[in-house]
Scaffold this motif. Structure first.
Motif, mmCIF file in Angstrom:
data_model
loop_
_atom_site.group_PDB
_atom_site.id
_atom_site.type_symbol
_atom_site.label_atom_id
_atom_site.label_comp_id
_atom_site.label_asym_id
_atom_site.label_seq_id
_atom_site.Cartn_x
_atom_site.Cartn_y
_atom_site.Cartn_z
ATOM 1 N N MET A 108 -19.276 -3.270 11.710
ATOM 2 C CA MET A 108 -17.572 -3.328 12.575
ATOM 3 C C MET A 108 -16.982 -2.243 11.650
ATOM 4 O O MET A 108 -15.850 -2.000 12.228
ATOM 5 C CB MET A 108 -17.570 -4.713 12.358
ATOM 6 N N GLY A 109 -17.604 -1.994 10.204
ATOM 7 C CA GLY A 109 -16.762 -1.194 10.229
ATOM 8 C C GLY A 109 -15.787 -2.200 9.037
ATOM 9 O O GLY A 109 -15.004 -1.344 7.832
ATOM 10 N N ARG A 110 -16.349 -3.104 8.681
ATOM 11 C CA ARG A 110 -15.232 -3.979 7.626
ATOM 12 C C ARG A 110 -16.390 -4.453 6.270
ATOM 13 O O ARG A 110 -15.519 -4.763 5.186
ATOM 14 C CB ARG A 110 -14.995 -5.252 8.515
ATOM 15 N N THR A 115 -11.416 -8.759 13.931
ATOM 16 C CA THR A 115 -10.716 -9.358 12.476
ATOM 17 C C THR A 115 -11.853 -9.918 12.362
ATOM 18 O O THR A 115 -13.207 -10.678 12.687
ATOM 19 C CB THR A 115 -9.738 -10.611 12.592
ATOM 20 N N ALA A 116 -12.250 -9.948 10.713
ATOM 21 C CA ALA A 116 -13.356 -10.343 9.351
ATOM 22 C C ALA A 116 -13.131 -11.831 10.032
ATOM 23 O O ALA A 116 -12.372 -12.793 10.301
ATOM 24 C CB ALA A 116 -13.549 -9.645 8.388
ATOM 25 N N PRO A 117 -14.309 -12.378 10.106
ATOM 26 C CA PRO A 117 -14.369 -13.596 9.961
ATOM 27 C C PRO A 117 -13.768 -14.614 8.111
ATOM 28 O O PRO A 117 -14.301 -13.920 7.179
ATOM 29 C CB PRO A 117 -15.816 -14.320 10.035
ATOM 30 N N SER A 118 -13.002 -15.424 8.335
ATOM 31 C CA SER A 118 -12.354 -16.694 7.117
ATOM 32 C C SER A 118 -13.303 -17.174 6.389
ATOM 33 O O SER A 118 -14.366 -17.310 6.837
ATOM 34 C CB SER A 118 -11.125 -16.870 8.280
ATOM 35 N N GLU A 119 -13.381 -16.790 4.949
ATOM 36 C CA GLU A 119 -13.940 -17.643 4.078
ATOM 37 C C GLU A 119 -13.550 -18.887 3.584
ATOM 38 O O GLU A 119 -12.467 -18.819 3.145
ATOM 39 C CB GLU A 119 -14.669 -16.541 3.556
#
Length: 216
Positions: free
Chosen positions: A85-87, A135-139
């Motif tokens: 995803m490029g993150r 959007t990246a997942p929240s941690e």
């Protein structure tokens, strides 16, 4: 190919498992990669209706179906997926979270269980097309009891779909509107042809007919 009369009716659908993704490169989906264990997937229609009024009454309604949105909940974050995803970026001393500067397209695969009218419990296998993740997942990690507090991670997805094609490879047009027929997802059950290998590679939606057969 089974028809609606021969296809077994599913009474209950539950669980989610076997999540994979396959990147779209140069117009073709690549080899699926296993994501890991999942706890939930939600697929929501992204559509609205424009109501047009005249003379004090509603004279028309126009549907605007833009696809679907989805949330994939997993037990952990797959670093290979985040790299695609490029993150994230693999470095010599670890893996770095980086600014996302691209929006690659991929297909998403998952399986669900079911209970049919014969009291059997068949799998259903699904491919979802034209998926993006912006959007990246929240941690979030917790330790507030004397037991292990496991975390789940939610990844937001958008689904644009793919064109339905006929047996000749031409895009199928709706006979009334002339517009492309879009497919958001394709689900197979054991009644369907090639069910056993449905998850081995991305299965594209194709009709058995050609435009000449349908007159479109």
């Amino acid at each position: 190919m089974p028809d609606s009369k021969t296809r077994k009716k599913t009474l209950v659908r539950f669980n989610v498992q076997g999540v994979k993704w396959a990147m779209l490169v140069d117009g073709k989906y690549g080899t699926p990669k296993s994501y890991g264990t999942a706890t939930k997937i939600a697929l929501e229609p992204d559509s609205s209706v424009k109501k047009i009024f005249g003379d004090g009454k509603r004279i028309a309604s126009i549907i605007n179906d833009k696809g679907k949105t989805s949330t994939l909940s997993t037990n952990n974050i797959n670093d290979d997926f985040e790299v695609d995803m490029g993150r994230k970026m693999l470095l010599k001393k670890g893996i770095a979270s980086i600014k996302q500067q691209k929006l690659p397209v991929f297909a998403l695969y998952f399986e669900t269980c079911g209970l049919d009218e014969n009291n059997d419990m068949p799998l259903a296998k699904t491919w979802v097309y034209g998926v993006t993740s912006s959007t990246a997942p929240s941690e979030s990690f917790d330790q507030n009891t004397d037991d292990i507090n496991e975390s789940t991670f939610d990844t937001a997805l958008e689904i644009a779909g793919t064109e339905l094609k006929d047996a000749s490879g031409a895009v199928v047009k709706d006979p009334k509107t002339g517009r492309d027929v879009m497919v958001w997802q394709l689900t197979a059950t054991p009644d369907d042809e090639d069910f056993d290998t449905f998850g081995d590679a991305v299965v594209m939606p194709v009709t058995d007919e050609t435009a000449a057969d349908t007159g479109v």
